[in-house]
Scaffold this motif. Sequence first.
Motif, PDB file in Angstrom:
ATOM      1  N   PRO A   1       0.807  -1.220   0.000  1.00 32.92           N
ATOM      2  CA  PRO A   1       0.000   0.000   0.000  1.00 32.92           C
ATOM      3  C   PRO A   1       0.839   1.268   0.000  1.00 32.92           C
ATOM      4  O   PRO A   1       1.954   1.305   0.522  1.00 32.92           O
ATOM      5  N   ILE A   2       0.263   2.296  -0.589  1.00 35.09           N
ATOM      6  CA  ILE A   2       0.929   3.598  -0.672  1.00 35.09           C
ATOM      7  C   ILE A   2       0.909   4.287   0.691  1.00 35.09           C
ATOM      8  O   ILE A   2      -0.121   4.334   1.358  1.00 35.09           O
ATOM      9  N   HIS A   3       2.047   4.819   1.070  1.00 33.85           N
ATOM     10  CA  HIS A   3       2.159   5.685   2.242  1.00 33.85           C
ATOM     11  C   HIS A   3       2.553   7.073   1.752  1.00 33.85           C
ATOM     12  O   HIS A   3       3.673   7.281   1.292  1.00 33.85           O
ATOM     13  N   ARG A   4       1.630   7.997   1.854  1.00 34.86           N
ATOM     14  CA  ARG A   4       1.847   9.368   1.370  1.00 34.86           C
ATOM     15  C   ARG A   4       2.510  10.196   2.466  1.00 34.86           C
ATOM     16  O   ARG A   4       1.964  10.368   3.569  1.00 34.86           O
ATOM     17  N   ILE A   5       3.720  10.698   2.191  1.00 37.76           N
ATOM     18  CA  ILE A   5       4.428  11.554   3.146  1.00 37.76           C
ATOM     19  C   ILE A   5       3.785  12.938   3.163  1.00 37.76           C
ATOM     20  O   ILE A   5       3.603  13.558   2.116  1.00 37.76           O
ATOM     21  N   PHE A   6       3.445  13.414   4.352  1.00 36.30           N
ATOM     22  CA  PHE A   6       2.838  14.738   4.477  1.00 36.30           C
ATOM     23  C   PHE A   6       3.912  15.829   4.423  1.00 36.30           C
ATOM     24  O   PHE A   6       4.988  15.693   5.004  1.00 36.30           O
ATOM     25  N   HIS A   7       3.569  16.921   3.746  1.00 40.38           N
ATOM     26  CA  HIS A   7       4.481  18.056   3.662  1.00 40.38           C
ATOM     27  C   HIS A   7       4.463  18.894   4.946  1.00 40.38           C
ATOM     28  O   HIS A   7       5.479  19.485   5.329  1.00 40.38           O
ATOM     29  N   ASP A   8       3.287  18.943   5.588  1.00 39.88           N
ATOM     30  CA  ASP A   8       3.151  19.793   6.769  1.00 39.88           C
ATOM     31  C   ASP A   8       1.908  19.372   7.560  1.00 39.88           C
ATOM     32  O   ASP A   8       1.201  18.422   7.177  1.00 39.88           O
ATOM     33  N   GLU A   9       1.636  20.095   8.641  1.00 40.84           N
ATOM     34  CA  GLU A   9       0.486  19.770   9.483  1.00 40.84           C
ATOM     35  C   GLU A   9      -0.838  20.023   8.758  1.00 40.84           C
ATOM     36  O   GLU A   9      -1.836  19.342   9.025  1.00 40.84           O
ATOM     37  N   ASN A  10      -0.852  20.991   7.870  1.00 41.70           N
ATOM     38  CA  ASN A  10      -2.089  21.279   7.138  1.00 41.70           C
ATOM     39  C   ASN A  10      -2.518  20.090   6.285  1.00 41.70           C
ATOM     40  O   ASN A  10      -3.719  19.813   6.152  1.00 41.70           O
ATOM     41  N   GLU A  11      -1.556  19.385   5.721  1.00 41.69           N
ATOM     42  CA  GLU A  11      -1.897  18.188   4.936  1.00 41.69           C
ATOM     43  C   GLU A  11      -2.434  17.087   5.841  1.00 41.69           C
ATOM     44  O   GLU A  11      -3.351  16.354   5.444  1.00 41.69           O
ATOM     45  N   GLN A  12      -1.888  16.966   7.022  1.00 39.33           N
ATOM     46  CA  GLN A  12      -2.425  16.007   7.980  1.00 39.33           C
ATOM     47  C   GLN A  12      -3.898  16.287   8.270  1.00 39.33           C
ATOM     48  O   GLN A  12      -4.741  15.377   8.257  1.00 39.33           O
ATOM     49  N   LYS A  13      -4.194  17.543   8.547  1.00 36.53           N
ATOM     50  CA  LYS A  13      -5.569  17.930   8.882  1.00 36.53           C
ATOM     51  C   LYS A  13      -6.508  17.695   7.700  1.00 36.53           C
ATOM     52  O   LYS A  13      -7.638  17.224   7.882  1.00 36.53           O
ATOM     53  N   LEU A  14      -6.046  18.028   6.496  1.00 36.48           N
ATOM     54  CA  LEU A  14      -6.870  17.827   5.307  1.00 36.48           C
ATOM     55  C   LEU A  14      -7.137  16.340   5.087  1.00 36.48           C
ATOM     56  O   LEU A  14      -8.262  15.940   4.767  1.00 36.48           O
ATOM     57  N   TRP A  15      -6.118  15.523   5.277  1.00 35.28           N
ATOM     58  CA  TRP A  15      -6.262  14.070   5.130  1.00 35.28           C
ATOM     59  C   TRP A  15      -7.336  13.535   6.077  1.00 35.28           C
ATOM     60  O   TRP A  15      -8.224  12.776   5.669  1.00 35.28           O
ATOM     61  N   LEU A  16      -7.255  13.936   7.355  1.00 34.36           N
ATOM     62  CA  LEU A  16      -8.222  13.468   8.347  1.00 34.36           C
ATOM     63  C   LEU A  16      -9.645  13.915   7.999  1.00 34.36           C
ATOM     64  O   LEU A  16     -10.607  13.158   8.146  1.00 34.36           O
ATOM     65  N   LYS A  17      -9.756  15.129   7.539  1.00 33.73           N
ATOM     66  CA  LYS A  17     -11.078  15.633   7.148  1.00 33.73           C
ATOM     67  C   LYS A  17     -11.648  14.806   6.001  1.00 33.73           C
ATOM     68  O   LYS A  17     -12.817  14.387   6.035  1.00 33.73           O
ATOM     69  N   LYS A  18     -10.816  14.570   4.997  1.00 31.46           N
ATOM     70  CA  LYS A  18     -11.281  13.795   3.847  1.00 31.46           C
ATOM     71  C   LYS A  18     -11.537  12.333   4.236  1.00 31.46           C
ATOM     72  O   LYS A  18     -12.436  11.689   3.702  1.00 31.46           O
ATOM     73  N   ALA A  19     -10.748  11.792   5.166  1.00 31.35           N
ATOM     74  CA  ALA A  19     -10.891  10.392   5.578  1.00 31.35           C
ATOM     75  C   ALA A  19     -12.234  10.118   6.229  1.00 31.35           C
ATOM     76  O   ALA A  19     -12.707   8.973   6.253  1.00 31.35           O
ATOM     77  N   HIS A  20     -12.871  11.155   6.775  1.00 34.53           N
ATOM     78  CA  HIS A  20     -14.178  10.985   7.415  1.00 34.53           C
ATOM     79  C   HIS A  20     -15.329  11.331   6.473  1.00 34.53           C
ATOM     80  O   HIS A  20     -16.489  11.254   6.870  1.00 34.53           O
ATOM     81  N   SER A  21     -14.995  11.673   5.232  1.00 37.77           N
ATOM     82  CA  SER A  21     -16.052  11.947   4.258  1.00 37.77           C
ATOM     83  C   SER A  21     -16.548  10.643   3.663  1.00 37.77           C
ATOM     84  O   SER A  21     -15.826   9.630   3.618  1.00 37.77           O
ATOM     85  N   GLU A  22     -17.775  10.640   3.200  1.00 39.20           N
ATOM     86  CA  GLU A  22     -18.366   9.422   2.641  1.00 39.20           C
ATOM     87  C   GLU A  22     -17.597   8.940   1.414  1.00 39.20           C
ATOM     88  O   GLU A  22     -17.384   7.743   1.229  1.00 39.20           O
ATOM     89  N   GLU A  23     -17.144   9.865   0.596  1.00 34.53           N
ATOM     90  CA  GLU A  23     -16.483   9.519  -0.656  1.00 34.53           C
ATOM     91  C   GLU A  23     -15.134   8.852  -0.446  1.00 34.53           C
ATOM     92  O   GLU A  23     -14.728   7.974  -1.208  1.00 34.53           O
ATOM     93  N   LEU A  24     -14.412   9.234   0.612  1.00 39.63           N
ATOM     94  CA  LEU A  24     -13.032   8.794   0.783  1.00 39.63           C
ATOM     95  C   LEU A  24     -12.790   7.929   2.008  1.00 39.63           C
ATOM     96  O   LEU A  24     -11.672   7.473   2.229  1.00 39.63           O
ATOM     97  N   SER A  25     -13.809   7.667   2.802  1.00 35.49           N
ATOM     98  CA  SER A  25     -13.610   6.906   4.034  1.00 35.49           C
ATOM     99  C   SER A  25     -13.069   5.509   3.773  1.00 35.49           C
ATOM    100  O   SER A  25     -12.362   4.946   4.621  1.00 35.49           O
ATOM    101  N   GLY A  26     -13.363   4.928   2.626  1.00 33.71           N
ATOM    102  CA  GLY A  26     -12.868   3.587   2.314  1.00 33.71           C
ATOM    103  C   GLY A  26     -11.451   3.564   1.783  1.00 33.71           C
ATOM    104  O   GLY A  26     -10.851   2.494   1.649  1.00 33.71           O
ATOM    105  N   PHE A  27     -10.901   4.748   1.499  1.00 33.39           N
ATOM    106  CA  PHE A  27      -9.584   4.816   0.876  1.00 33.39           C
ATOM    107  C   PHE A  27      -8.505   5.444   1.762  1.00 33.39           C
ATOM    108  O   PHE A  27      -7.343   5.063   1.688  1.00 33.39           O
ATOM    109  N   LEU A  28      -8.866   6.408   2.597  1.00 29.95           N
ATOM    110  CA  LEU A  28      -7.870   7.098   3.423  1.00 29.95           C
ATOM    111  C   LEU A  28      -7.896   6.547   4.841  1.00 29.95           C
ATOM    112  O   LEU A  28      -8.891   6.670   5.552  1.00 29.95           O
ATOM    113  N   HIS A  29      -6.773   5.932   5.238  1.00 33.73           N
ATOM    114  CA  HIS A  29      -6.665   5.379   6.589  1.00 33.73           C
ATOM    115  C   HIS A  29      -6.681   6.506   7.604  1.00 33.73           C
ATOM    116  O   HIS A  29      -6.085   7.564   7.396  1.00 33.73           O
TER     117      HIS A  29
END
Length: 350
Positions: free
Chosen positions: A88-116
């Motif tokens: 599996p792909i492990h995406r390196i975050f550039h900064d804390e803002n990317e972490q926050k965006l990832w978490l937000k998207k991970a809880h969305s219906e569209e991406l919850s099955g794809f973003l750990h």
Amino acid sequence: MKNVDYIIVGDGYASLFFAHQLIKHNKSFVIFSEGYKSASQVSAGIINPVVLKKFTTFWMAQKQLDFLTLTLAEIESYTGRNYFINAPIHRIFHDENEQKLWLKKAHSEELSGFLHKEFYHLQEVNNHFGTGKVNQSARLDVYHFFTDLLTYFETHSHLVREKFQYEELNVSDSIYKDLSFKNIIFCEGMAVKNNPYFSHIPVIPNKGHHIKVKLSQEIADDITIKKKHFLFSLENGLYFYGGTYDRDQLDYQIDASAVEQLENGLKEIYPKNFAIIESNFGFRPTVKDRRPIVGRHSKHENLYVFNGLGARGILNGCFFSKNLFNLIEKKIPLPEEINIDRFDTKKDVY
């Protein structure tokens, strides 16, 4: 004269996945392969449902993943090899803002099955803000996929190792040299620009470089690391790093600037010494609306095109091969999103 149901021109993902549909449905065919490595054959083989720059997904991603899993199992039944690499792909975050965006998207219906929803920290590379794992991502064993399938086709008299000569094609009589056919599928990638029947289709070349490197210290072989580019292990002790995207430098040679870009990108995440062993490039056939181009010639009903797979050649080639087969054999209309008719097709040369 030999009679076949299909002639396939090209030997990339579109060609091989469509050939699988023909094997599955007991259709006779031959594939014309020039023998040089296509963009597909030097590709990274990434299977990824997420656009990793913006943390979004794309049209029918889950359906494409599911169909690929089924198709690879079917192919394994006659080649004897599993081409699915669970890394599996492990995406390196550039900064804390990317972490926050990832978490937000991970809880969305569209991406919850794809973003750990948990973050990871890797020991081997620089990842100060951690990494996010893409669920259901993986890689295809590109080398063995092409080697095994082309060998299988050759063994079963499906493979013709020569350049297809358009001037030898008699469309009205459905004859090519000593072959009588029902349909021809052109799966030529950027070589379609030399095809007098489909040279007008709006595919845009996107030149991609990658390098193979020797690392002074090994990294895990069960993951695929991504920041600017992808990094993963190969069988022979080397590592793949790439690839670039370039719509301007379109000459048929290695671009030193692209290799330098890759070298700098790898230095950014890999803190130890490495040596570049090999550089490669290929031309991805891309389309402005990011959809494949599939369909029938406007004048010749036995000529078809399957092109424009872009950077998602594995998923697009696998999934939409079924649509093309169903169009030809079952008269099921293509989805409008991939149909060649969405463009102005009145400019056919022949």
